[in-house]
Write an enzyme that holds these catalytic residues in place. Sequence first.
Site, PDB file in Angstrom:
ATOM      1  N   ASP A   1       0.807  -1.229   0.000  1.00  0.00           N
ATOM      2  CA  ASP A   1       0.000   0.000   0.000  1.00  0.00           C
ATOM      3  C   ASP A   1       0.835   1.272   0.000  1.00  0.00           C
ATOM      4  O   ASP A   1       0.454   2.290   0.578  1.00  0.00           O
ATOM      5  CB  ASP A   1      -0.974   0.008   1.194  1.00  0.00           C
TER       6      ASP A   1
ATOM      7  N   LYS B   1       1.767   2.324  -5.059  1.00  0.00           N
ATOM      8  CA  LYS B   1       2.393   1.847  -6.302  1.00  0.00           C
ATOM      9  C   LYS B   1       1.487   2.119  -7.495  1.00  0.00           C
ATOM     10  O   LYS B   1       1.947   2.499  -8.569  1.00  0.00           O
ATOM     11  CB  LYS B   1       2.653   0.325  -6.208  1.00  0.00           C
TER      12      LYS B   1
ATOM     13  N   GLY C   1      -4.550  -4.300  -3.829  1.00  0.00           N
ATOM     14  CA  GLY C   1      -5.555  -3.272  -4.089  1.00  0.00           C
ATOM     15  C   GLY C   1      -4.816  -1.994  -4.427  1.00  0.00           C
ATOM     16  O   GLY C   1      -4.197  -1.398  -3.560  1.00  0.00           O
ATOM     17  N   HIS C   2      -4.808  -1.640  -5.692  1.00  0.00           N
ATOM     18  CA  HIS C   2      -4.063  -0.460  -6.141  1.00  0.00           C
ATOM     19  C   HIS C   2      -5.059   0.620  -6.537  1.00  0.00           C
ATOM     20  O   HIS C   2      -5.965   0.381  -7.331  1.00  0.00           O
ATOM     21  CB  HIS C   2      -3.152  -0.820  -7.325  1.00  0.00           C
TER      22      HIS C   2
ATOM     23  N   GLN D   1       1.936  -5.917  -3.357  1.00  0.00           N
ATOM     24  CA  GLN D   1       2.412  -6.011  -1.961  1.00  0.00           C
ATOM     25  C   GLN D   1       3.695  -5.177  -1.803  1.00  0.00           C
ATOM     26  O   GLN D   1       3.921  -4.259  -2.576  1.00  0.00           O
ATOM     27  CB  GLN D   1       2.649  -7.479  -1.547  1.00  0.00           C
TER      28      GLN D   1
END
Length: 435
Positions: A13, A16, A40-41, A227
């Site tokens: 988180d 990225k 989750g981006h 990650q």
Amino acid sequence: MAGVCVIGLQWGDEAKGKLVDLLTGQFDIVVRYQGGANAGHTVVAGDKTYKLHQIPSGVLTPGVMNVVGPGVVLNPPVIIEEMDRLISQGVKFEGNLMLSDRAHVVLPWHIAEDQMLDKTATTDGESIGTTLRGIGPCYRDKVGRSYAVRLGDFYRDSFRQRIAGIVEAKKKMLAGISGESVSLDAAAICDEFHRYGERLAPHVGDTTAYLLDAVEAGKRLLFEGAQGALLDVDHGTYPYVTSSNSSGVGVSAGSGVPGRWIEKVIGVIKAYTTRVGGGPFPTELKDDVGSHIRERGREYGTTTGRPRRCGWFDAVAARYTARLSGVDSLSLMMMDVLSELPQINVCVAYEVDGVRTDRFPSHADDLRRAVPVYETLPGWQQDVTRVRRMEDFPANARSYIDRISQLIGRPVEVVSVGPDRQQTIFASGALSSVT
Ligand code: GDP
Ligand code: IMO
Ligand code: MG
């Protein structure tokens, strides 16, 4: 030389997705190569917020190819849902998404097992706190081989027979873990996943060959890590890690592109540290400052909605992961979140059993005993969300950026002061080698 990698250097988180989206215009292909729906981006563009889990963040830029490599574990219903949501937000999937036929598939028994195991303790009583997306069980089946299903298997005559055999074995295994009988209907699962297979079929192909052709043809590749390096299964805070190589070392294995094609690695860090789930976190703040950072940074999981644990920047950990990932430069995110603090601590060393060290311990128990040695820097107490040039930062913010760069031993090329694309500062000459 063709490839640039964006790698998170903390526990995930690090923003990225925001950086990948900003850089995408300079590339032909964006590649996800490890992780899966646990990622989750978030990309914020004006009044639109996009959430990407398995699809590369490059999909928001028209004309760019997006590849999901063999190292990703794919969850078909989740990727279809993700595609549909993106389509409803105006994103087009027209020959711009390719999924590896070698990618392993997350199936219902993986998710059931993840849920069962996460309730039981790990080695020392603290659960890993996974995203419950079936990631660990799917990677384990991949390495174990006997019960694995790859995306390419969906299009073989043997698909139904294979699933039926695995279901029988999995029922016994899951009952063994939970002590209860587990209902898994092989025919229903086959029908359901056959439908998913049909929907995804236009996108499925041999991404390894595609990427090798692309690098030889001089195409430019952007690798989007999922990650963070501290969650790397081999080099992170084991067992409180994910099940893939999420540091820079995973790029080649997960994509099939040899390391010699990689030109540059950008390490992404937040101006502080967060972690979701269990495991040691030496600089964690369980006080008002931690809550302040969580609220100011809206530190709640993109995938699970869980509150993220927040703490000071840990330069011991980031220096370790920058070296491990072969990082050339840093992208420092969330500078705006620290704006109101009068003083900011940075962890410059640990004390483990009274002995000072700047080495990152290899065992989670030792990291748990590590007491951070802090250096205190003055805060800037000024809103920086409208800063657009490095020279416009308040002096104390610049000192903070410089100190982090010095402690990690890498230049800071990008600074982010808010979620929006506009709220980004590129150091002069920054990323010139990739333009
Ligand atoms: P990723 O998984 O590394 O892509 O990061 P996430 O998307 O899970 O989390 C980063 C969050 O911070 C997202 O909600 C972003 O919109 C947001 N964000 C990105 N950069 C900044 C920044 O500089 N400041 C603030 N306040 N938020 C940011
Ligand atoms: P992005 O790509 C933050 C964490 C989980 C848990 C551990 C193992 O958005 O940075 P898993 O479901 O992978 O078996 O969970 O890893 N985790 C993440 N934390 N960001 C992520 O992805 C994460 N993906 C997994 O919280 O501690
Ligand atoms: Mg995330």
